[in-house]
Enzyme design. Structure first.
Site, short mmCIF file in Angstrom:
data_model
loop_
_atom_site.label_atom_id
_atom_site.label_comp_id
_atom_site.label_asym_id
_atom_site.label_seq_id
_atom_site.Cartn_x
_atom_site.Cartn_y
_atom_site.Cartn_z
N ASP A 94 0.87 -1.18 0.00
CA ASP A 94 0.00 0.00 0.00
C ASP A 94 0.91 1.23 0.00
OD1 ASP A 94 -1.72 -2.13 0.54
OD2 ASP A 94 -2.94 -1.00 1.96
N LYS A 158 -6.72 3.43 -2.98
CA LYS A 158 -7.11 3.35 -1.57
C LYS A 158 -7.35 4.76 -1.05
CE LYS A 158 -5.04 1.95 2.89
NZ LYS A 158 -3.89 1.26 3.52
N LYS A 187 -9.95 0.23 -2.20
CA LYS A 187 -9.84 -0.08 -0.76
C LYS A 187 -10.25 1.14 0.05
CE LYS A 187 -6.55 -1.47 2.87
NZ LYS A 187 -5.21 -2.04 3.16
#
Length: 224
Positions: A94, A158, A187
């Site tokens: 991430d 995300k 996400k």
């Protein structure tokens, strides 16, 4: 959505700077017990989590964070950090977008920054989620960030680090899903603490939830 189903959406997360070895083991045990998709830990803890989960023969992925939480390190540093996390056993990365460069409209830099991390991850069969940190962006910047992440070959966008001034909102998740289309992951992370909140995010288009409250979310879900 029952307990078992919602658990598969969850990256059970502990990114606290003071997380101890014991805390990470607890995180992994929760992931095994509740059937979470992944644990998300700081790079220093990847090897510990991976070794422990492997020892337990667990079907739980290990995610880590790159350029976290500010996104303001040079691309070379992000790439080095990514390589090391992958060597230690990370399945997913991430990474935080370069927010300042995005605001400067230096789109080539932002796209390349993502693409370089994507390249090393994909070479090792790992996925990349690009954190755009929505709380700092205008609507236009959110759209552009998602477009650049998609063009750079990332697997997910995300919402948030959880360390900014705000977390995931239903509106942002809906917008991000609209921009990236059905073939890319979204996400939602930051401030998601209940089953109802998680469900709202999923209904808005999220197919992964980042949270430190995974246990509470699953326990709030119906059994069947």
């Amino acid at each position: 959505m029952n307990k078992r189903e919602i658990a598969r959406y969850i990256d059970q997360t502990n990114l606290k700077p003071y997380a101890t070895k014991e805390d990470i083991i607890k995180l992994c045990d929760e992931a095994i017990e509740y059937g979470f998709y992944a644990v998300c830990v700081n790079p220093y803890r990847v090897k510990l989590a991976k070794d422990y989960l492997r020892e337990k023969n667990a079907d739980v992925k290990v995610a880590s964070v790159i350029g976290f939480p500010l996104g303001a390190t040079p691309t070379e540093v992000k790439v080095f950090e990514a390589k090391r996390a992958l060597e230690d056993g990370a399945d997913e990365l991430d990474m935080v977008i370069n927010i300042g460069a995005l605001k400067d409209k230096d789109y080539e830099y932002v796209k390349n920054d993502i693409a370089e991390v994507v390249k090393v991850a994909h070479e090792r069969g790992a996925k990349v989620k690009v954190i755009i940190e929505t709380c700092y962006l205008t609507e236009e910047e959110k759209v552009k960030a998602c477009e650049l992440a998609k063009e750079a070959g990332a697997d997910f966008v995300k919402t948030s680090t959880g360390f900014g001034t705000g977390g995931a909102t239903v509106e942002d998740v809906r917008l991000m899903r609209k921009v990236v289309g059905p073939e890319m992951g979204v996400k939602a992370a930051g401030g998601i603490r209940t089953y109802e909140q998680a469900l709202e995010m999923i209904e808005a288009g999220a197919n992964r939830i980042g949270t430190s409250s995974g246990v509470k979310i699953v326990e709030g879900a119906p059994d069947e």
